[in-house]
Design a protein around this motif. Structure first.
Motif, PDB file in Angstrom:
ATOM      1  N   ILE A 121     -51.090-116.431  52.302  1.00 43.85           N
ATOM      2  CA  ILE A 121     -50.205-117.107  53.241  1.00 43.85           C
ATOM      3  C   ILE A 121     -51.057-118.090  54.031  1.00 43.85           C
ATOM      4  CG2 ILE A 121     -48.582-116.826  55.144  1.00 43.85           C
ATOM      5  CD1 ILE A 121     -48.280-113.863  54.135  1.00 43.85           C
ATOM      6  N   THR A 122     -50.769-119.370  53.859  1.00 41.38           N
ATOM      7  CA  THR A 122     -51.497-120.414  54.579  1.00 41.38           C
ATOM      8  C   THR A 122     -50.591-120.969  55.671  1.00 41.38           C
ATOM      9  OG1 THR A 122     -50.759-122.270  53.192  1.00 41.38           O
ATOM     10  CG2 THR A 122     -52.651-121.001  52.396  1.00 41.38           C
ATOM     11  N   LYS A 123     -51.093-121.958  56.386  1.00 37.10           N
ATOM     12  CA  LYS A 123     -50.264-122.580  57.420  1.00 37.10           C
ATOM     13  C   LYS A 123     -48.977-123.128  56.807  1.00 37.10           C
ATOM     14  CE  LYS A 123     -54.041-124.037  60.379  1.00 37.10           C
ATOM     15  NZ  LYS A 123     -54.777-125.181  60.894  1.00 37.10           N
ATOM     16  N   ARG A 124     -49.080-123.648  55.597  1.00 35.94           N
ATOM     17  CA  ARG A 124     -47.915-124.300  55.000  1.00 35.94           C
ATOM     18  C   ARG A 124     -47.231-123.491  53.909  1.00 35.94           C
ATOM     19  NH1 ARG A 124     -46.887-130.519  53.277  1.00 35.94           N
ATOM     20  NH2 ARG A 124     -44.738-130.155  52.667  1.00 35.94           N
ATOM     21  N   TYR A 125     -47.979-122.754  53.104  1.00 35.90           N
ATOM     22  CA  TYR A 125     -47.385-122.118  51.929  1.00 35.90           C
ATOM     23  C   TYR A 125     -47.520-120.597  51.939  1.00 35.90           C
ATOM     24  CZ  TYR A 125     -47.302-126.807  50.001  1.00 35.90           C
ATOM     25  OH  TYR A 125     -47.067-128.127  49.804  1.00 35.90           O
ATOM     26  N   LYS A 126     -46.619-119.964  51.217  1.00 37.72           N
ATOM     27  CA  LYS A 126     -46.717-118.548  50.897  1.00 37.72           C
ATOM     28  C   LYS A 126     -46.587-118.449  49.385  1.00 37.72           C
ATOM     29  CE  LYS A 126     -44.558-115.433  53.309  1.00 37.72           C
ATOM     30  NZ  LYS A 126     -43.432-114.647  53.865  1.00 37.72           N
ATOM     31  N   TYR A 127     -47.621-117.892  48.747  1.00 35.35           N
ATOM     32  CA  TYR A 127     -47.644-117.763  47.292  1.00 35.35           C
ATOM     33  C   TYR A 127     -47.988-116.325  46.964  1.00 35.35           C
ATOM     34  CZ  TYR A 127     -49.080-118.566  42.422  1.00 35.35           C
ATOM     35  OH  TYR A 127     -49.198-118.525  41.061  1.00 35.35           O
ATOM     36  N   GLY A 128     -47.168-115.690  46.160  1.00 37.47           N
ATOM     37  CA  GLY A 128     -47.432-114.291  45.861  1.00 37.47           C
ATOM     38  C   GLY A 128     -46.897-113.871  44.508  1.00 37.47           C
ATOM     39  N   ARG A 129     -47.304-112.674  44.126  1.00 40.43           N
ATOM     40  CA  ARG A 129     -46.789-112.083  42.907  1.00 40.43           C
ATOM     41  C   ARG A 129     -46.486-110.619  43.174  1.00 40.43           C
ATOM     42  NH1 ARG A 129     -50.837-110.054  38.510  1.00 40.43           N
ATOM     43  NH2 ARG A 129     -52.558-109.265  39.747  1.00 40.43           N
ATOM     44  N   CYS A 130     -45.368-110.179  42.652  1.00 37.83           N
ATOM     45  CA  CYS A 130     -44.965-108.777  42.721  1.00 37.83           C
ATOM     46  C   CYS A 130     -45.115-108.224  41.310  1.00 37.83           C
ATOM     47  CB  CYS A 130     -43.516-108.661  43.176  1.00 37.83           C
ATOM     48  SG  CYS A 130     -43.218-109.390  44.795  1.00 37.83           S
ATOM     49  N   PHE A 131     -45.697-107.044  41.199  1.00 43.09           N
ATOM     50  CA  PHE A 131     -45.974-106.506  39.880  1.00 43.09           C
ATOM     51  C   PHE A 131     -45.956-104.988  39.912  1.00 43.09           C
ATOM     52  CE2 PHE A 131     -49.789-107.476  42.182  1.00 43.09           C
ATOM     53  CZ  PHE A 131     -50.578-106.340  42.066  1.00 43.09           C
ATOM     54  N   GLY A 132     -45.848-104.407  38.736  1.00 40.30           N
ATOM     55  CA  GLY A 132     -45.885-102.958  38.602  1.00 40.30           C
ATOM     56  C   GLY A 132     -47.310-102.447  38.489  1.00 40.30           C
ATOM     57  N   ARG A 133     -47.447-101.154  38.541  1.00 39.23           N
ATOM     58  CA  ARG A 133     -48.765-100.519  38.513  1.00 39.23           C
ATOM     59  C   ARG A 133     -49.547-100.890  37.254  1.00 39.23           C
ATOM     60  NH1 ARG A 133     -49.076 -94.099  38.750  1.00 39.23           N
ATOM     61  NH2 ARG A 133     -47.502 -94.441  37.176  1.00 39.23           N
ATOM     62  N   GLU A 134     -48.867-101.114  36.161  1.00 38.92           N
ATOM     63  CA  GLU A 134     -49.538-101.406  34.896  1.00 38.92           C
ATOM     64  C   GLU A 134     -49.912-102.882  34.747  1.00 38.92           C
ATOM     65  OE1 GLU A 134     -50.375 -98.800  33.080  1.00 38.92           O
ATOM     66  OE2 GLU A 134     -49.310 -97.567  34.549  1.00 38.92           O
ATOM     67  N   GLU A 135     -49.434-103.752  35.606  1.00 39.89           N
ATOM     68  CA  GLU A 135     -49.674-105.198  35.472  1.00 39.89           C
ATOM     69  C   GLU A 135     -50.668-105.726  36.491  1.00 39.89           C
ATOM     70  OE1 GLU A 135     -46.088-104.530  36.025  1.00 39.89           O
ATOM     71  OE2 GLU A 135     -45.739-104.174  33.922  1.00 39.89           O
ATOM     72  N   GLN A 136     -51.633-104.930  36.915  1.00 37.10           N
ATOM     73  CA  GLN A 136     -52.556-105.365  37.960  1.00 37.10           C
ATOM     74  C   GLN A 136     -53.700-106.214  37.444  1.00 37.10           C
ATOM     75  OE1 GLN A 136     -53.675-102.468  40.917  1.00 37.10           O
ATOM     76  NE2 GLN A 136     -52.034-101.134  40.236  1.00 37.10           N
ATOM     77  N   SER A 137     -53.695-106.531  36.177  1.00 38.99           N
ATOM     78  CA  SER A 137     -54.780-107.330  35.601  1.00 38.99           C
ATOM     79  C   SER A 137     -54.759-108.742  36.179  1.00 38.99           C
ATOM     80  CB  SER A 137     -54.632-107.390  34.088  1.00 38.99           C
ATOM     81  OG  SER A 137     -53.447-108.090  33.764  1.00 38.99           O
ATOM     82  N   GLN A 138     -55.745-109.509  35.798  1.00 40.57           N
ATOM     83  CA  GLN A 138     -55.802-110.910  36.183  1.00 40.57           C
ATOM     84  C   GLN A 138     -55.474-111.747  34.957  1.00 40.57           C
ATOM     85  OE1 GLN A 138     -59.716-111.384  37.803  1.00 40.57           O
ATOM     86  NE2 GLN A 138     -59.202-110.276  39.651  1.00 40.57           N
ATOM     87  N   PRO A 139     -54.213-112.068  34.762  1.00 38.43           N
ATOM     88  CA  PRO A 139     -53.802-112.787  33.548  1.00 38.43           C
ATOM     89  C   PRO A 139     -54.500-114.138  33.427  1.00 38.43           C
ATOM     90  CG  PRO A 139     -51.917-112.304  34.973  1.00 38.43           C
ATOM     91  CD  PRO A 139     -53.130-111.828  35.670  1.00 38.43           C
ATOM     92  N   LYS A 140     -54.849-114.483  32.208  1.00 36.21           N
ATOM     93  CA  LYS A 140     -55.564-115.732  31.937  1.00 36.21           C
ATOM     94  C   LYS A 140     -54.622-116.886  31.603  1.00 36.21           C
ATOM     95  CE  LYS A 140     -59.577-113.677  32.175  1.00 36.21           C
ATOM     96  NZ  LYS A 140     -60.090-113.480  33.475  1.00 36.21           N
TER      97      LYS A 140
END
Length: 143
Positions: free
Chosen positions: A85-104
């Motif tokens: 969360i920055t002054k201007r933007y909010k960027y996020g991802r919601c995921f399940g327990r099995e999807e915690q990887s860092q997708p390429k």
């Protein structure tokens, strides 16, 4: 302390509470104490708190939340969230327990996560998710 009621537009979080209260009481916080003393900004809203107060990422907050089970004990399908969360933007991802990887790849990220991107200045009520829009592409990559 003898301080007028005020507010501050600086990005902050709970870790800033102790240094700020100490600052308002006229006590210089120990430099090893985590957090930022926001009392100068509370006293005078024009006072910059950080070295580059106009940069969007300056003072950004990284947010992480996890909830395995809902109120009735069932597993939440997307019970985890990571966001910036920055002054201007909010960027996020919601995921399940099995999807915690860092997708390429973007496609893998979209497939396994619910993504959100909001322009907090233009859309303060966060009604328009920009994550799939061309205008959000550059911002998404930066964040």
């Amino acid at each position: 302390p003898d301080v007028q009621l005020g507010d501050c537009d600086a990005a902050c979080c709970s870790i800033d509470l102790v240094p700020t209260v100490l600052g308002l009481a006229g006590i210089t916080p120990d430099p090893s104490l985590p957090g930022v003393d926001l009392s100068p900004c509370i006293r005078d809203k024009q006072t910059p708190i950080r070295a580059n107060p106009d940069a969007d990422l300056d003072g950004a907050t990284l947010f992480q939340f996890g909830q395995l089970a809902g109120t009735r004990g069932f597993l939440m399908p997307r019970g985890f969230m990571q966001a910036i969360i920055t002054k201007r933007y909010k960027y996020g991802r919601c995921f399940g327990r099995e999807e915690q990887s860092q997708p390429k790849a973007w496609e893998i990220l979209r497939e396994n996560c619910d993504l959100l991107l909001y322009d907090r200045q233009e859309d303060p009520d966060e009604l328009k998710n920009l994550v799939g829009d061309e205008e959000g592409l550059k911002t998404r990559k930066e964040l």
